[in-house]
Every structure is written in structure tokens, then in C-alpha cells.
Design a protein around this motif. Sequence first.
Motif, PDB file in Angstrom:
ATOM      1  N   MET A   1       0.831  -1.194   0.000  1.00 11.42           N
ATOM      2  CA  MET A   1       0.000   0.000   0.000  1.00 11.42           C
ATOM      3  C   MET A   1       0.876   1.259   0.000  1.00 11.42           C
ATOM      4  N   ASN A   2       1.997   1.177   0.685  1.00  8.92           N
ATOM      5  CA  ASN A   2       2.906   2.306   0.763  1.00  8.92           C
ATOM      6  C   ASN A   2       3.516   2.618  -0.609  1.00  8.92           C
ATOM      7  N   GLU A   3       3.911   1.579  -1.331  1.00  8.30           N
ATOM      8  CA  GLU A   3       4.491   1.783  -2.660  1.00  8.30           C
ATOM      9  C   GLU A   3       3.453   2.329  -3.644  1.00  8.30           C
ATOM     10  N   THR A   4       2.237   1.816  -3.557  1.00  8.93           N
ATOM     11  CA  THR A   4       1.163   2.308  -4.419  1.00  8.93           C
ATOM     12  C   THR A   4       0.878   3.775  -4.138  1.00  8.93           C
ATOM     13  N   ALA A   5       0.819   4.132  -2.862  1.00 11.82           N
ATOM     14  CA  ALA A   5       0.559   5.526  -2.491  1.00 11.82           C
ATOM     15  C   ALA A   5       1.679   6.443  -2.975  1.00 11.82           C
ATOM     16  N   THR A   6       2.915   5.973  -2.888  1.00  7.68           N
ATOM     17  CA  THR A   6       4.044   6.777  -3.354  1.00  7.68           C
ATOM     18  C   THR A   6       3.965   7.008  -4.861  1.00  7.68           C
ATOM     19  N   SER A   7       3.702   5.940  -5.611  1.00  6.77           N
ATOM     20  CA  SER A   7       3.606   6.059  -7.070  1.00  6.77           C
ATOM     21  C   SER A   7       2.451   6.962  -7.476  1.00  6.77           C
ATOM     22  N   CYS A   8       1.313   6.799  -6.841  1.00 10.54           N
ATOM     23  CA  CYS A   8       0.144   7.605  -7.185  1.00 10.54           C
ATOM     24  C   CYS A   8       0.325   9.068  -6.787  1.00 10.54           C
ATOM     25  N   THR A   9       1.077   9.324  -5.733  1.00  8.08           N
ATOM     26  CA  THR A   9       1.368  10.701  -5.338  1.00  8.08           C
ATOM     27  C   THR A   9       2.214  11.388  -6.405  1.00  8.08           C
ATOM     28  N   VAL A  10       3.185  10.672  -6.945  1.00  3.01           N
ATOM     29  CA  VAL A  10       4.026  11.238  -8.006  1.00  3.01           C
ATOM     30  C   VAL A  10       3.185  11.536  -9.249  1.00  3.01           C
ATOM     31  N   VAL A  11       2.327  10.598  -9.624  1.00  5.20           N
ATOM     32  CA  VAL A  11       1.459  10.799 -10.793  1.00  5.20           C
ATOM     33  C   VAL A  11       0.547  11.998 -10.571  1.00  5.20           C
ATOM     34  N   GLY A  12      -0.077  12.073  -9.401  1.00  8.45           N
ATOM     35  CA  GLY A  12      -0.961  13.197  -9.095  1.00  8.45           C
ATOM     36  C   GLY A  12      -0.239  14.530  -9.100  1.00  8.45           C
ATOM     37  N   ALA A  13       0.991  14.547  -8.580  1.00  7.05           N
ATOM     38  CA  ALA A  13       1.761  15.796  -8.551  1.00  7.05           C
ATOM     39  C   ALA A  13       2.137  16.247  -9.961  1.00  7.05           C
ATOM     40  N   LEU A  14       2.487  15.315 -10.816  1.00  4.81           N
ATOM     41  CA  LEU A  14       2.810  15.680 -12.201  1.00  4.81           C
ATOM     42  C   LEU A  14       1.585  16.226 -12.929  1.00  4.81           C
ATOM     43  N   ILE A  15       0.459  15.577 -12.724  1.00  2.00           N
ATOM     44  CA  ILE A  15      -0.755  16.014 -13.422  1.00  2.00           C
ATOM     45  C   ILE A  15      -1.254  17.348 -12.880  1.00  2.00           C
ATOM     46  N   ILE A  16      -1.142  17.570 -11.575  1.00  3.76           N
ATOM     47  CA  ILE A  16      -1.587  18.858 -11.028  1.00  3.76           C
ATOM     48  C   ILE A  16      -0.738  19.999 -11.591  1.00  3.76           C
ATOM     49  N   THR A  17       0.534  19.734 -11.855  1.00  2.56           N
ATOM     50  CA  THR A  17       1.400  20.751 -12.450  1.00  2.56           C
ATOM     51  C   THR A  17       0.952  21.080 -13.866  1.00  2.56           C
ATOM     52  N   ILE A  18       0.633  20.059 -14.628  1.00  2.00           N
ATOM     53  CA  ILE A  18       0.201  20.255 -16.013  1.00  2.00           C
ATOM     54  C   ILE A  18      -1.147  20.977 -16.068  1.00  2.00           C
ATOM     55  N   MET A  19      -2.072  20.574 -15.199  1.00  2.00           N
ATOM     56  CA  MET A  19      -3.402  21.175 -15.233  1.00  2.00           C
ATOM     57  C   MET A  19      -3.367  22.629 -14.756  1.00  2.00           C
ATOM     58  N   PHE A  20      -2.489  22.937 -13.831  1.00  2.00           N
ATOM     59  CA  PHE A  20      -2.350  24.333 -13.395  1.00  2.00           C
ATOM     60  C   PHE A  20      -1.813  25.184 -14.548  1.00  2.00           C
ATOM     61  N   ALA A  21      -0.836  24.657 -15.267  1.00  2.00           N
ATOM     62  CA  ALA A  21      -0.289  25.394 -16.407  1.00  2.00           C
ATOM     63  C   ALA A  21      -1.335  25.548 -17.513  1.00  2.00           C
ATOM     64  N   ALA A  22      -2.156  24.511 -17.718  1.00  2.00           N
ATOM     65  CA  ALA A  22      -3.199  24.585 -18.758  1.00  2.00           C
ATOM     66  C   ALA A  22      -4.263  25.621 -18.413  1.00  2.00           C
ATOM     67  N   ALA A  23      -4.512  25.848 -17.124  1.00  2.00           N
ATOM     68  CA  ALA A  23      -5.501  26.846 -16.723  1.00  2.00           C
ATOM     69  C   ALA A  23      -4.985  28.264 -16.957  1.00  2.00           C
ATOM     70  N   ILE A  24      -3.689  28.437 -16.878  1.00  2.00           N
ATOM     71  CA  ILE A  24      -3.110  29.769 -17.052  1.00  2.00           C
ATOM     72  C   ILE A  24      -2.850  30.075 -18.530  1.00  2.00           C
ATOM     73  N   ILE A  25      -2.314  29.099 -19.252  1.00  2.00           N
ATOM     74  CA  ILE A  25      -2.008  29.278 -20.672  1.00  2.00           C
ATOM     75  C   ILE A  25      -3.114  28.597 -21.461  1.00  2.00           C
ATOM     76  N   VAL A  26      -4.173  29.318 -21.760  1.00  2.00           N
ATOM     77  CA  VAL A  26      -5.354  28.751 -22.406  1.00  2.00           C
ATOM     78  C   VAL A  26      -5.128  28.612 -23.904  1.00  2.00           C
ATOM     79  N   PRO A  27      -5.807  27.638 -24.547  1.00  2.00           N
ATOM     80  CA  PRO A  27      -5.662  27.497 -25.996  1.00  2.00           C
ATOM     81  C   PRO A  27      -6.217  28.721 -26.725  1.00  2.00           C
ATOM     82  N   GLY A  28      -5.488  29.156 -27.721  1.00  2.00           N
ATOM     83  CA  GLY A  28      -5.914  30.328 -28.487  1.00  2.00           C
ATOM     84  C   GLY A  28      -5.333  31.619 -27.962  1.00  2.00           C
TER      85      GLY A  28
END
Length: 132
Positions: free
Chosen positions: A1-28
Motif C-alpha cells: 500500500m505504501n508503494e502504491t501511495a508513493t507512485s500515485c502521489t508522483v502521478v498526481g503531482a505531475l498532473i496537477i502541475t500540467i493542469m495548473f499550467a493549462a488553466a493559465i495558458i489557455v488554448p488560443g
Amino acid sequence: MNETATSCTVVGALIITIMFAAAIIVPGGNDSNTGLPMFLNSKVFTLFIICDALSLLSSSTSILMFLGILTSRYAEEDFLDTLPRKMIIGLSTLIFLIATLMITFCACLFIILHGWSFLSFALLVFQSPYLH
């Protein structure tokens, strides 16, 4: 469970970074006079913003759940009740996060490739993980 939580935390942190950037730099881009997004009145742009915000919020929830698992005191009652509940909530929000991420990506494609809808559909079919 600890390894799964660690891996999922990394995935979530990467995606939150991308989604924050997508909210600021909008298409168009933004209008140089008003500073507002160019496609502000488009329904697809509204879908893009809503799904981007949902993805950002669900990734924050997911990261908090997995950090709760990683910082748990590991008592017996935690293994029976608290940790499985946090894991289920974390994985559920991670799945929801990926779904909203895909919708955000698709909406961005439709905004950018306006008039080339067939290309957007082809890209969506090839990138869909459920069709492979």
C-alpha cells in the motif's frame, strides 16, 4: 500500500502541475486589449475550463489522500478501516482525474483544430486507452 501511495502521489503531482499550467495558458491565447481568452464565449472552451478545474481539484484530493496514507501511524485499526478508505478515495479521484484530463485534452484539440474535426476524432481514437 505504501508503494502504491508513493507512485500515485508522483502521478498526481505531475498532473496537477500540467493542469495548473493549462488553466493559465489557455488554448488560443488572450486578447491583447482586454486580456480575456480569445475563445471565452465558445462552449468547447467552457468545457475545457470546467474539466481543467475538476481535474485540478481531484488531483489535489488524490494527493492529499495518498499523503494521508504515507503519513499514517500504521496502527491495527488503521489497516482495517482508515487506510483502505483513503486508498479507495485516492484511487477513485485519480481515475476521475485521468478522465477529466482526457476530456480537457479533447476540448483543447477541438478548440485548436477548429474546422479539422476529422483530425481531432482520429487523434482521440488513437490516444484512447480503452480501445487498445
